[in-house]
Scaffold this active site. Sequence first.
Site, PDB file in Angstrom:
ATOM      1  N   ASP A  85       0.851  -1.198   0.000  1.00 18.45           N
ATOM      2  CA  ASP A  85       0.000   0.000   0.000  1.00 18.45           C
ATOM      3  C   ASP A  85       0.892   1.255   0.000  1.00 18.45           C
ATOM      4  O   ASP A  85       1.857   1.336   0.780  1.00 18.45           O
ATOM      5  CB  ASP A  85      -0.867  -0.059   1.270  1.00 18.45           C
ATOM      6  CG  ASP A  85      -1.977   0.968   1.274  1.00 18.45           C
ATOM      7  OD1 ASP A  85      -2.352   1.460   0.198  1.00 18.45           O
ATOM      8  OD2 ASP A  85      -2.489   1.259   2.390  1.00 18.45           O
ATOM      9  N   ASN A 114      -9.918   0.785   0.715  1.00 15.63           N
ATOM     10  CA  ASN A 114      -8.827   0.717   1.700  1.00 15.63           C
ATOM     11  C   ASN A 114      -9.355   1.129   3.062  1.00 15.63           C
ATOM     12  O   ASN A 114     -10.017   2.173   3.188  1.00 15.63           O
ATOM     13  CB  ASN A 114      -7.707   1.675   1.304  1.00 15.63           C
ATOM     14  CG  ASN A 114      -6.898   1.149   0.154  1.00 15.63           C
ATOM     15  OD1 ASN A 114      -7.401   0.382  -0.671  1.00 15.63           O
ATOM     16  ND2 ASN A 114      -5.648   1.553   0.081  1.00 15.63           N
TER      17      ASN A 114
HETATM   18  P1  13P Z   1      -8.189   4.810   6.699  1.00 15.27           P
HETATM   19  O1  13P Z   1      -7.173   4.568   7.775  1.00 15.27           O
HETATM   20  O2  13P Z   1      -8.774   6.160   6.748  1.00 15.27           O
HETATM   21  O3  13P Z   1      -9.228   3.733   6.670  1.00 15.27           O
HETATM   22  O4  13P Z   1      -7.416   4.752   5.303  1.00 15.27           O
HETATM   23  C1  13P Z   1      -6.693   3.613   4.957  1.00 15.27           C
HETATM   24  C2  13P Z   1      -6.070   3.773   3.622  1.00 15.27           C
HETATM   25  O5  13P Z   1      -6.583   4.422   2.747  1.00 15.27           O
HETATM   26  C3  13P Z   1      -4.788   3.077   3.418  1.00 15.27           C
HETATM   27  O6  13P Z   1      -4.287   3.256   2.135  1.00 15.27           O
END
Ligand code: 13P
Length: 277
Positions: free
Chosen positions: A78, A224
């Site tokens: 990610d 996400n």
């Molecule tokens: P949140 O922590 O707001 O759910 O976002 C997670 C995210 O987008 C990781 O890439």
Amino acid sequence: MLLSMDKIIQPAMNDQYGVPAPNIYNMETVAAVFEAAGELRSPLIIAVLERYDLEMLADIAKIYSGRFPQIPAALHLDHGNKYESIVRAIRTGFTSVMIDRSQCPFDENVRETKEIVKMAHAVGVSVEAELGHVGMGVSYQNDPSAAFTQTEDAVRFVQETGVDCLAIAIGTAHGRYAGTPQLDFPRLKEIRSRVSVPLVLHGGSSTGDDNLVKAIKLGITKLNVGTDLFTAGINAIKQYFEQEEFPVGSIAAQKNQLGYKQATMHYMTLLGSHDKF
Ligand code: 13P
């Protein structure tokens, strides 16, 4: 079984359901997401941020995918920022990577994403990129870095880079929001009608169930989510320490796993990824 991410998100896009990509960071959270996916029969996208030990988490994910061979799972990097991290992730067995150049000018984003696509596709690894920029919830009302995705740019970006999925900015933000999230649904609808690949929404936490259901309906495929899951896990530990006279570390870890797992199951059910195998 660890699969490239397009094997999970393409069927989801075709059948119009969403798949959550929970951010994991240790053995308990990997165990939690596999247990959640196993119980709900949901495909799984395991999202790992670059700052963690990629090799160790890949080893843990491989152990759990061996224990749950029936679950179609992707191991995804990610917000890949450093070129070296992306190469390391691929080398250690990640089946999908994100290259995040969302704060760069369009041409630079295209050029660097293309380079990663060429390398990753050579070994069957999927690539996600971001266009427009999803900012931080703490500065939601006034974040100069946040920028909504322009439809024309998205069309060109996907054509020129060959990415497998595209993260778009339509009003969500990472972490807790200072203020109320306002999503630009007409923009989402327009992008969905013009772009061929699955669309990704970052910053799922605190966005609100109704907003998320609507976003899936209008064409988001991967969501996400991190903060809400971390919070649920930490709250479960806190509760345990407050209630027990002699709290034990290993039980605290189990409580953390359970809280995180329940929150993950909530998102799987909400997005409609359950009962898929
Ligand atoms: P949140 O922590 O707001 O759910 O976002 C997670 C995210 O987008 C990781 O890439």
